[in-house]
Write a protein that holds these residues in place. Structure first.
Motif, PDB file in Angstrom:
ATOM      1  N   VAL A   1       0.823  -1.204   0.000  1.00  0.00           N
ATOM      2  CA  VAL A   1       0.000   0.000   0.000  1.00  0.00           C
ATOM      3  C   VAL A   1       0.862   1.260   0.000  1.00  0.00           C
ATOM      4  O   VAL A   1       0.416   2.332  -0.418  1.00  0.00           O
ATOM      5  N   GLY A   2       2.115   1.138   0.421  1.00  0.00           N
ATOM      6  CA  GLY A   2       2.996   2.305   0.472  1.00  0.00           C
ATOM      7  C   GLY A   2       3.775   2.566  -0.800  1.00  0.00           C
ATOM      8  O   GLY A   2       4.456   3.595  -0.907  1.00  0.00           O
ATOM      9  N   PHE A   3       3.698   1.671  -1.774  1.00  0.00           N
ATOM     10  CA  PHE A   3       4.427   1.869  -3.018  1.00  0.00           C
ATOM     11  C   PHE A   3       3.669   2.813  -3.942  1.00  0.00           C
ATOM     12  O   PHE A   3       2.442   2.878  -3.923  1.00  0.00           O
ATOM     13  N   LYS A   4       4.404   3.513  -4.789  1.00  0.00           N
ATOM     14  CA  LYS A   4       3.785   4.490  -5.683  1.00  0.00           C
ATOM     15  C   LYS A   4       3.319   3.872  -6.989  1.00  0.00           C
ATOM     16  O   LYS A   4       2.404   4.381  -7.632  1.00  0.00           O
ATOM     17  N   THR A   5       3.974   2.790  -7.410  1.00  0.00           N
ATOM     18  CA  THR A   5       3.612   2.167  -8.670  1.00  0.00           C
ATOM     19  C   THR A   5       3.433   0.659  -8.476  1.00  0.00           C
ATOM     20  O   THR A   5       4.005   0.057  -7.560  1.00  0.00           O
TER      21      THR A   5
END
Length: 375
Positions: free
Chosen positions: A58-62
């Motif tokens: 959930v914390g990743f941008k892509t």
């Protein structure tokens, strides 16, 4: 060639063959999990690992960043596993995947008001397809609890108070999750929380649930029985509560007698987060974590989540020296291995990056899901 490497054999036969080749260290690894991304992960996966949480995604941008993280972990697991046993990756799925760009759906209580089984199946299909796109094959949903006490803070997760609605919609959601595949991967639904969780005293989360056997089966058990009988449910998660004074996670009458022997469940039981260690730490049973762990495993909890606590080194020593019956461990390992073969993880431990990773290039009505993705 070893039988377990032959994809033409049944998952059960492959699992039985592989089990016979494994050391106790490898077996203990298969009934445990670990928080991925922390320093001690290398020690946790030194003999492989049963499964890994993916909430960090959930914390990743892509999506590509999330997938790279997942596949790098899988490479490390395989490198440490003597028999190259891949990890299962799990994630919540009630309202959609915790993945960048994934579709978010209303909570169970809202979807229960739809009275629409086909809609619920299509929602399950979308959740499964999006999670499988990142190699997640154990989906922690649906919630099949029956809620009749609005003081219970998790009421919104349920389909409501009626067991027939819950049984119908929950079965369709399970079918949506389990009855499709892509890139060689299939997902298992994990229904929760078995059993009578929302009938806890005072509506308090994890409190004792004084529920007579007939009420337990006919009301609180109906939706689970329907998902098992009608949708071939392959995963179950016990509740935090004590049922009539006995913690659900360590109750053999509940987790084996009722769930497996009477209801006919033949899949994997995974612990709710920390519920196995809670039997000793919170509910104050048994003299040690390992003793609580042994009772939970013997009751039928096949995998401790989210990390190794009660399924620990001291319990491993008991299996090694014969203090604990090795067949208790073997049963749990066999179920976990069979699920991995069934999911297709041995043939497809990694995920191919392609256009499906761009969730936004498919126009999906976020509430009605009228047209499922093509694939």
């Amino acid at each position: 060639m070893e039988l377990y490497k032959d994809h033409t054999q049944s998952p059960k036969k492959r699992a039985q063959d592989l089990l016979a080749r494994m050391t106790i260290d490898e077996k203990m690894a298969q009934v445990t999990s670990a928080y991925a991304g922390f320093a001690k992960i290398d020690d946790d996966i030194k003999n492989g690992i049963g499964e890994l949480p993916t909430l960090r995604m959930v914390g990743f941008k892509t999506l590509k960043e999330a997938l790279k993280w997942r596949d790098n972990l899988q490479k490390r697991v395989l490198a440490n596993s003597p028999h190259k046993i891949p990890a299962t990756f799990h994630m919540e799925g009630l309202c959609g995947a915790y993945i960048p760009g994934a579709t978010s759906f209303p909570a169970g209580i809202s979807r229960g008001a739809s009275w629409d089984p086909e809609l619920e199946r299509r929602i399950g299909e979308v959740v499964s397809r999006q999670e499988r796109a990142l190699g997640i094959t154990r989906i922690l949903a649906p919630v099949l609890d029956i809620s009749r006490d609005s003081r219970m803070g998790r009421q919104g997760e349920t389909y409501g108070e009626d067991p027939t609605i819950s049984a119908t919609l929950g079965s369709e959601f399970t079918k949506g999750i389990q009855n499709s595949h892509s890139q060689g991967l299939k997902a298992d639904a994990v229904a929760k929380h078995f059993l009578g969780f929302h009938n806890a005293q005072g509506g308090i989360h994890g409190a004792n649930s004084d529920t007579p056997p007939r009420l337990l089966q006919e009301i609180y058990g109906k939706s689970f029985q329907a998902a098992i009988s009608n949708a071939h449910l392959k995963g179950v998660m016990p509740c935090y509560a004590s049922i009539n004074g006995e913690p659900a996670s360590s109750s053999k009458p509940l987790m084996t007698g009722l769930l497996r022997d009477e209801m006919g469940f033949d899949g994997v039981v995974v612990a709710d987060y920390s519920s196995v260690s809670n039997v000793h730490k919170v509910q104050k049973l048994y003299n040690s974590l390992e003793e609580a762990g042994l009772h939970c495993m013997a009751a039928g909890v096949d995998s401790e989540l989210p990390e190794r606590d009660a399924y620990n080194e001291q319990l491993k020593e008991q299996f090694e020296n014969g203090t604990a019956d090795i067949e208790i461990l073997n049963k749990a390992v066999l179920r976990n291995l069979e699920s991995k073969f069934r999911m297709g993880l041995f043939e497809q431990p990694f995920v191919v990056i392609n256009s499906r990773l761009n969730f936004h290039n498919r126009k999906i009505n976020r509430l009605l899901v009228k047209v499922p993705w093509n694939h």
